[in-house]
Design an enzyme around this catalytic site. Structure first.
Site, PDB file in Angstrom:
ATOM      1  N   CYS A   1      21.590 -31.485  12.704  1.00 41.02           N
ATOM      2  CA  CYS A   1      20.968 -31.776  14.002  1.00 41.02           C
ATOM      3  C   CYS A   1      21.856 -31.363  15.167  1.00 41.02           C
ATOM      4  CB  CYS A   1      20.584 -33.251  14.093  1.00 41.02           C
ATOM      5  SG  CYS A   1      19.507 -33.775  12.744  1.00 41.02           S
TER       6      CYS A   1
ATOM      7  N   THR B   1      18.333 -28.699  10.294  1.00 43.26           N
ATOM      8  CA  THR B   1      18.412 -29.714   9.252  1.00 43.26           C
ATOM      9  C   THR B   1      18.126 -29.066   7.905  1.00 43.26           C
ATOM     10  OG1 THR B   1      17.821 -31.991   8.661  1.00 43.26           O
ATOM     11  CG2 THR B   1      16.012 -30.513   9.258  1.00 43.26           C
TER      12      THR B   1
END
Length: 202
Positions: A164, A71
């Site tokens: 992700c 992320t």
């Protein structure tokens, strides 16, 4: 539960401080929320795959010990680290994830934004666009790391990764959704929701 405002904090230093706190905390120590922002950085989870990092454009990449894949953190995104004694709270990891997601969902609902979680991909989504990411680590029965909510963050760096671990996953922010209030107001609402969700676990 204690809330600490850390402001703009170096990621590596904050991560080290979380681990130190978790390793040294006593059974009766208060749980804590650490509220901060980070300078631009990509973080890769413990089992994260570097193939999900497409183009860093000079943004540093740090391999961490949280769950999840890759992320981005940057100014305009609030990061709240949840230093929770799971044993004392009587929570499992999945229970905590749901409570963290619900804190974001209920905060957004205050601005008439409908959001939801996903069992297959922890986090919070608005119309299939991710607005909040979650990643946790459990050590000695306690958690650290936490959640990140996009408020007024530059979303362009998310194009340099598969957020992700999901290819072509759209990412959004409260500003992009038309919530035009100061970030500190949204952060205060989120902290209030977190206190409520975690207090009801006791």
């Amino acid at each position: 539960m204690i809330t600490r405002e850390l402001g703009l904090s170096d990621y590596q230093q904050t991560w080290s401080a979380m681990r130190e706190y978790t390793d040294n905390r006593q059974a009766d120590d208060e749980d804590e929320l650490w509220v901060c922002e980070h300078p631009p950085v990509y973080t890769l989870g413990q089992a994260g795959k570097r193939e999900h990092i497409l183009n860093t454009s000079g943004i540093p990449v740090i391999q961490t010990d949280r769950g999840g894949q890759v992320t981005y953190h940057g100014p305009g995104q609030v990061v709240i680290y949840t230093l929770i004694n799971l044993r004392r709270a009587g929570l499992g990891v999945r229970d905590l994830v749901i409570r963290l997601e619900n804190s974001v969902i209920d905060t957004l609902a205050e601005y008439a934004i409908m959001a939801s979680g996903r069992r297959d991909a922890p986090g919070v989504y608005v119309d299939d666009a991710k607005i909040a990411a979650l990643g946790l680590r459990v050590r000695r029965g306690c958690t650290y790391h936490g959640l990140a909510l996009n408020i007024d963050v530059d979303l362009a760096p998310f194009n340099g990764i598969n957020p992700c671990g999901f290819r072509d996953l759209a990412v959004t922010s409260t500003r992009e959704l038309g919530i035009n209030v100061p970030g500190k107001v949204i952060i205060a609402a989120l902290v209030t929701q977190l206190h409520h969700q975690l207090r009801t676990a006791r």
